[in-house]
Design a protein around this motif. Structure first.
Motif, PDB file in Angstrom:
ATOM      1  N   TYR A 181      23.879  43.865  33.882  1.00  0.00           N
ATOM      2  CA  TYR A 181      23.369  42.665  34.561  1.00  0.00           C
ATOM      3  C   TYR A 181      22.626  41.756  33.588  1.00  0.00           C
ATOM      4  N   LEU A 182      21.781  42.347  32.736  1.00  0.00           N
ATOM      5  CA  LEU A 182      21.029  41.548  31.769  1.00  0.00           C
ATOM      6  C   LEU A 182      21.963  40.870  30.769  1.00  0.00           C
ATOM      7  N   PHE A 183      22.960  41.602  30.294  1.00  0.00           N
ATOM      8  CA  PHE A 183      23.940  41.018  29.378  1.00  0.00           C
ATOM      9  C   PHE A 183      24.684  39.862  30.057  1.00  0.00           C
ATOM     10  N   THR A 184      25.032  40.050  31.324  1.00  0.00           N
ATOM     11  CA  THR A 184      25.761  39.011  32.057  1.00  0.00           C
ATOM     12  C   THR A 184      24.922  37.758  32.213  1.00  0.00           C
ATOM     13  N   VAL A 185      23.683  37.930  32.675  1.00  0.00           N
ATOM     14  CA  VAL A 185      22.814  36.776  32.923  1.00  0.00           C
ATOM     15  C   VAL A 185      22.452  36.072  31.625  1.00  0.00           C
ATOM     16  N   LEU A 186      22.015  36.832  30.637  1.00  0.00           N
ATOM     17  CA  LEU A 186      21.581  36.220  29.372  1.00  0.00           C
ATOM     18  C   LEU A 186      22.760  35.574  28.644  1.00  0.00           C
ATOM     19  N   GLY A 187      23.915  36.243  28.640  1.00  0.00           N
ATOM     20  CA  GLY A 187      25.088  35.693  27.968  1.00  0.00           C
ATOM     21  C   GLY A 187      25.551  34.395  28.595  1.00  0.00           C
ATOM     22  N   ASN A 188      25.624  34.357  29.921  1.00  0.00           N
ATOM     23  CA  ASN A 188      26.078  33.143  30.598  1.00  0.00           C
ATOM     24  C   ASN A 188      25.034  32.035  30.544  1.00  0.00           C
ATOM     25  N   LEU A 189      23.747  32.406  30.595  1.00  0.00           N
ATOM     26  CA  LEU A 189      22.698  31.394  30.424  1.00  0.00           C
ATOM     27  C   LEU A 189      22.767  30.771  29.033  1.00  0.00           C
ATOM     28  N   LEU A 190      23.083  31.596  28.043  1.00  0.00           N
ATOM     29  CA  LEU A 190      23.202  31.090  26.675  1.00  0.00           C
ATOM     30  C   LEU A 190      24.355  30.106  26.569  1.00  0.00           C
ATOM     31  N   ILE A 191      25.459  30.382  27.244  1.00  0.00           N
ATOM     32  CA  ILE A 191      26.585  29.453  27.271  1.00  0.00           C
ATOM     33  C   ILE A 191      26.176  28.131  27.902  1.00  0.00           C
ATOM     34  N   ILE A 192      25.468  28.186  29.033  1.00  0.00           N
ATOM     35  CA  ILE A 192      25.039  26.968  29.734  1.00  0.00           C
ATOM     36  C   ILE A 192      24.086  26.156  28.875  1.00  0.00           C
ATOM     37  N   LEU A 193      23.121  26.826  28.245  1.00  0.00           N
ATOM     38  CA  LEU A 193      22.154  26.131  27.388  1.00  0.00           C
ATOM     39  C   LEU A 193      22.832  25.513  26.172  1.00  0.00           C
ATOM     40  N   THR A 194      23.785  26.233  25.598  1.00  0.00           N
ATOM     41  CA  THR A 194      24.495  25.721  24.424  1.00  0.00           C
ATOM     42  C   THR A 194      25.278  24.462  24.759  1.00  0.00           C
ATOM     43  N   VAL A 246      28.794  39.967  51.775  1.00  0.00           N
ATOM     44  CA  VAL A 246      30.236  39.757  51.920  1.00  0.00           C
ATOM     45  C   VAL A 246      30.582  38.282  51.733  1.00  0.00           C
ATOM     46  N   SER A 247      29.807  37.416  52.371  1.00  0.00           N
ATOM     47  CA  SER A 247      30.078  35.978  52.316  1.00  0.00           C
ATOM     48  C   SER A 247      29.930  35.429  50.902  1.00  0.00           C
ATOM     49  N   PHE A 248      28.856  35.814  50.216  1.00  0.00           N
ATOM     50  CA  PHE A 248      28.620  35.283  48.877  1.00  0.00           C
ATOM     51  C   PHE A 248      29.620  35.834  47.863  1.00  0.00           C
ATOM     52  N   VAL A 249      30.034  37.091  48.025  1.00  0.00           N
ATOM     53  CA  VAL A 249      31.056  37.649  47.132  1.00  0.00           C
ATOM     54  C   VAL A 249      32.367  36.879  47.309  1.00  0.00           C
ATOM     55  N   LEU A 250      32.713  36.564  48.557  1.00  0.00           N
ATOM     56  CA  LEU A 250      33.924  35.785  48.819  1.00  0.00           C
ATOM     57  C   LEU A 250      33.816  34.383  48.227  1.00  0.00           C
ATOM     58  N   ILE A 251      32.648  33.763  48.375  1.00  0.00           N
ATOM     59  CA  ILE A 251      32.473  32.396  47.893  1.00  0.00           C
ATOM     60  C   ILE A 251      32.525  32.338  46.370  1.00  0.00           C
ATOM     61  N   ILE A 292      27.616  35.608  41.119  1.00  0.00           N
ATOM     62  CA  ILE A 292      28.347  36.739  41.710  1.00  0.00           C
ATOM     63  C   ILE A 292      27.732  38.067  41.278  1.00  0.00           C
ATOM     64  N   SER A 293      27.216  38.147  40.056  1.00  0.00           N
ATOM     65  CA  SER A 293      26.541  39.374  39.612  1.00  0.00           C
ATOM     66  C   SER A 293      25.213  39.554  40.333  1.00  0.00           C
ATOM     67  N   THR A 294      24.494  38.462  40.544  1.00  0.00           N
ATOM     68  CA  THR A 294      23.209  38.524  41.244  1.00  0.00           C
ATOM     69  C   THR A 294      23.387  38.890  42.711  1.00  0.00           C
ATOM     70  N   THR A 295      24.533  38.584  43.274  1.00  0.00           N
ATOM     71  CA  THR A 295      24.804  38.913  44.670  1.00  0.00           C
ATOM     72  C   THR A 295      24.932  40.416  44.888  1.00  0.00           C
ATOM     73  N   THR A 296      25.395  41.148  43.888  1.00  0.00           N
ATOM     74  CA  THR A 296      25.716  42.560  44.087  1.00  0.00           C
ATOM     75  C   THR A 296      24.803  43.530  43.342  1.00  0.00           C
ATOM     76  N   ILE A 297      24.547  43.296  42.065  1.00  0.00           N
ATOM     77  CA  ILE A 297      23.880  44.306  41.232  1.00  0.00           C
ATOM     78  C   ILE A 297      22.399  44.515  41.559  1.00  0.00           C
ATOM     79  N   PRO A 298      21.582  43.463  41.723  1.00  0.00           N
ATOM     80  CA  PRO A 298      20.151  43.699  41.989  1.00  0.00           C
ATOM     81  C   PRO A 298      19.879  44.583  43.201  1.00  0.00           C
TER      82      PRO A 298
END
Length: 312
Positions: free
Chosen positions: A35-48, A101-106, A73-79
């Protein structure tokens, strides 16, 4: 039809990956790291992308939205899974399960649509380079993202509403680490024919149309690339869509694995592992794929982290 919540339960039980107490710390550490790798990696992409004016193009605009979707989608399930392991309480409330269920579908559907939009962007860039800036103007790019979100919400809404009419047995156990639509439907004590029909129809149409769009786009792209006489020009054309093609392959390979595993086996463990490959792994690897395979992204990342320009 009047939709009435007929359920007499207040919660579901998420069985997770294992019920062995000795393995719980390992599972917790593994998923926390993912989860940390997912959030930090994608945040780094957005910031870049947001910090580098050279990356303010349609391709990186869509990439930023894809990264944001991966975080969601990761925050919807892993935490929730991590909280359940930490508290040793594997329950999730009925509204919480319905929301999951709804957020995973969205967000899962939005990722599917964004990959199709990104393939269309690469198609226009390679097959119609002279008209690229005219076609993929900022207003049109924003419209494509908003349209993708609207389509995914319209797809998720009927499933969520139809779940409200289901009744369940007391404290049903879900052999999963999050509330997945197919598992929830299987646990219902009422008639699920309409729900199952809607699920299979929605999956076929909603997943099939973007996938066909991606196939069409890359068919046209490869056809155009083959017409390029210059080896250097051909290599450049391949490099501009190589990262996206890798992400598409990863996403649809894991999704197909989930579909096949659920079709050929009833093993809860195998289904959970397959779903983890679909809902966790691609979201974590996407930032690494784009940062390692894309020269512009690598240079911008190095500049963002070190404050120095790169000549890679």
């Amino acid at each position: 039809m009047e939709l009435i919540n007929q359920t007499t339960i207040s919660k579901f039980i998420l069985l997770g990956l294992t019920d062995d107490p000795k393995l719980q710390p390992f599972v917790f550490s593994l998923f926390l790291s993912l989860y940390l790798f997912t959030v930090l990696g994608n945040l780094l992409i957005i910031l870049t992308v947001s910090s580098d004016a050279h990356l303010h193009t349609p391709m990186y605009f869509f990439l930023s939205n894809l990264s944001l979707t991966d975080i969601c989608i990761s925050t919807t399930t892993i935490p929730k899974m991590l909280v359940n392991i930490q508290t040793q309480d594997h329950s999730i409330t009925y509204p919480g399960c319905l929301s999951q269920v709804s957020f995973v579908l969205i967000f899962g559907g939005l990722e599917n649509c964004l990959l199709a939009v990104m393939s269309y962007d690469r198609y226009v860039a390679i097959c119609h380079p002279l008209r690229y800036t005219v076609i993929m103007n900022p207003r049109y790019c924003i419209l494509l993202v908003l349209l993708s979100l609207l389509i995914t919400i319209m797809n998720a809404l009927p499933h969520s509403l139809m779940m409200l009419r289901l009744s369940f047995c007391t404290d049903p156990e879900i052999p999963h680490f999050f509330c997945e639509l197919a598992h929830v439907i299987k646990l219902s004590c009422s008639d699920t024919f309409i729900n199952s029909l809607l699920m299979h129809l929605g999956t076929s149409v909603f997943a099939g149309v973007p996938f066909c769009g991606i196939i069409f786009s890359y068919t046209q792209i490869f056809s155009s690339i083959m017409k390029i006489l210059s080896v250097g020009g051909s290599h450049k054309a391949f490099s501009t869509c190589g990262s996206h093609l890798s992400v598409v392959s990863l996403f649809y390979t894991t999704a197909f694995t989930v579909y096949m595993s659920s079709a050929v086996t009833d093993s809860p463990t195998k289904n959970v592992v397959a779903s983890m490959m679909y809902i966790v792994i691609p979201q974590m690897l996407n930032p690494f794929i784009y940062s390692l395979r894309n020269k512009e992204m690598k240079e911008s990342l190095i500049h963002l982290i070190t404050g120095k320009s790169s000549f890679l």
